[in-house]
Motif scaffolding. Structure first.
Motif, mmCIF file in Angstrom:
data_model
loop_
_atom_site.group_PDB
_atom_site.id
_atom_site.type_symbol
_atom_site.label_atom_id
_atom_site.label_comp_id
_atom_site.label_asym_id
_atom_site.label_seq_id
_atom_site.Cartn_x
_atom_site.Cartn_y
_atom_site.Cartn_z
ATOM 1 N N ASP A 173 0.832 -1.198 0.000
ATOM 2 C CA ASP A 173 0.000 0.000 0.000
ATOM 3 C C ASP A 173 0.873 1.257 0.000
ATOM 4 O O ASP A 173 0.582 2.221 -0.716
ATOM 5 C CB ASP A 173 -0.911 -0.004 1.229
ATOM 6 N N LEU A 202 2.869 1.618 -3.421
ATOM 7 C CA LEU A 202 1.974 2.051 -4.493
ATOM 8 C C LEU A 202 1.562 3.508 -4.303
ATOM 9 O O LEU A 202 1.556 4.292 -5.264
ATOM 10 C CB LEU A 202 0.747 1.146 -4.541
ATOM 11 N N GLN A 252 -2.441 -0.730 -11.585
ATOM 12 C CA GLN A 252 -2.375 -0.794 -10.125
ATOM 13 C C GLN A 252 -2.817 -2.172 -9.635
ATOM 14 O O GLN A 252 -2.197 -2.755 -8.737
ATOM 15 C CB GLN A 252 -3.247 0.294 -9.512
ATOM 16 N N ASP A 253 -3.883 -2.697 -10.219
ATOM 17 C CA ASP A 253 -4.292 -4.064 -9.883
ATOM 18 C C ASP A 253 -3.189 -5.053 -10.256
ATOM 19 O O ASP A 253 -2.944 -6.025 -9.529
ATOM 20 C CB ASP A 253 -5.579 -4.430 -10.621
ATOM 21 N N VAL A 265 -0.506 -5.067 -7.503
ATOM 22 C CA VAL A 265 -0.924 -5.846 -6.338
ATOM 23 C C VAL A 265 -0.870 -7.337 -6.655
ATOM 24 O O VAL A 265 -0.450 -8.152 -5.821
ATOM 25 C CB VAL A 265 -2.333 -5.417 -5.885
ATOM 26 N N VAL A 271 -6.446 -3.783 -6.036
ATOM 27 C CA VAL A 271 -6.393 -2.636 -5.132
ATOM 28 C C VAL A 271 -7.579 -2.671 -4.169
ATOM 29 O O VAL A 271 -7.445 -2.353 -2.981
ATOM 30 C CB VAL A 271 -6.379 -1.323 -5.934
#
Length: 299
Positions: free
Chosen positions: A155, A158, A174-175, A178, A197
């Motif tokens: 977290d 990112l 972003q996904d 993760v 996310v």
């Protein structure tokens, strides 16, 4: 009137500053470790176009790393393990160097080097156990604590990259970031890490009832933000990085850790200072980084 030219060589300054940053982050074995990671042949866990490489290869990680440490300290059992077993006060640079090597090895290194890095960390975790000040037992190998540390890190990394990185990720990317970090998490012994996310936010929120600003956490925050041992020349840029990290902390974390909350200043002066510090480090280290990437692409 012709003004005299100052005897300043920008390339020399860049090389000197970049070398100092590299030495601090990588340690005395930095050159050898770079070869282990970037120059060694072999298949990698992540292809060159994966989001994890963009995030973990950017200097915004300096901000993300500080934020991660602050956020992680809010779990009393995780903080007790750090306070009792970590040498972050006696040897903060050594801890930074070990962490940076782990991230580099698992993100950019060949599979066998990444597996060795995982094995070393899991070996350390097996030896870290004890009793927190509130009487509860803890173990660094506990999957529940491992998950908290993982969530706080990704977290933070990112968030820092999205604000200070060179090329912020799209929602889909972003996904993807993760998702990429989930592979490393599983290797460390974390079951069902977040893959999106949204899942990251949901799992973080589930830990809220367990978190607290313990005296150990507040002492660690003060040390990281105010008392870290630094050479005089590094204090100003470090303060800017620290302010940028605090500016990215969720509002609900400020009171437990005794952190200031000044949204106007954080959104203006603090953000500009963070950009300046991150950009300065990026400028100083970009030549070495480019050389390392070129060596990897030549294989």
């Amino acid at each position: 009137m012709v003004l005299p030219r100052l005897p300043v060589d920008a390339a020399e300054i860049r090389a000197r500053v970049g070398g100092e940053v590299f030495a601090r982050v990588s340690g005395p074995d930095g050159a050898r470790r770079r070869e282990q990671i970037f120059d060694a042949p072999g298949k990698r866990w992540f292809a060159e176009d994966r989001p994890i490489r963009r995030v973990h290869g950017d200097t915004a990680m300096f901000v993300g790393g500080l934020r991660a440490l602050l956020l992680q300290s809010l779990h009393p059992l995780a903080m007790a393990g750090v306070a009792t077993h970590s040498d972050f006060r006696a040897d903060p640079w050594g801890r930074l160097q070990r962490t940076s090597f782990f991230l580099a090895a698992t993100t950019f290194g060949p599979e066998d080097e990444a597996e060795r890095a995982i094995a070393r960390v899991r070996g350390v975790h097996r030896r870290v156990r004890g009793t927190a000040p509130d009487g509860r037992q803890y173990a660094a190998s506990d999957p529940h604590l491992l998950r908290w540390v993982h969530l706080a890190e990704i977290d933070s990394f990112l968030a820092a990259y999205q604000r200070y990185g060179t090329d912020p990720l799209t929602p889909a990317e972003q996904d993807g970031y993760v998702l990429d970090t989930g592979l490393v998490a599983e290797k460390l012994g974390i079951d069902d890490p977040p893959r999106t996310v949204a899942a990251l936010a949901e799992q973080l929120a589930a830990y809220r009832p367990e978190l607290a600003g313990t005296p150990q956490a507040r002492q660690a925050a003060r040390y990281l933000l105010v008392s870290a041992p630094l050479p005089l020349a590094a204090r100003a840029p470090y303060s800017a990085l620290a302010a940028a990290a605090v500016g990215l902390m969720p509002v609900w974390t400020r009171r437990p850790l005794r952190l200031p909350y000044l949204p106007v200043l954080e959104g203006t002066v603090g953000r500009l200072a963070g950009w300046g510090a991150v950009s300065g480090i990026r400028w100083a280290t970009s030549a070495a980084k480019t050389a390392g990437q070129s060596a990897e692409s030549d294989r």
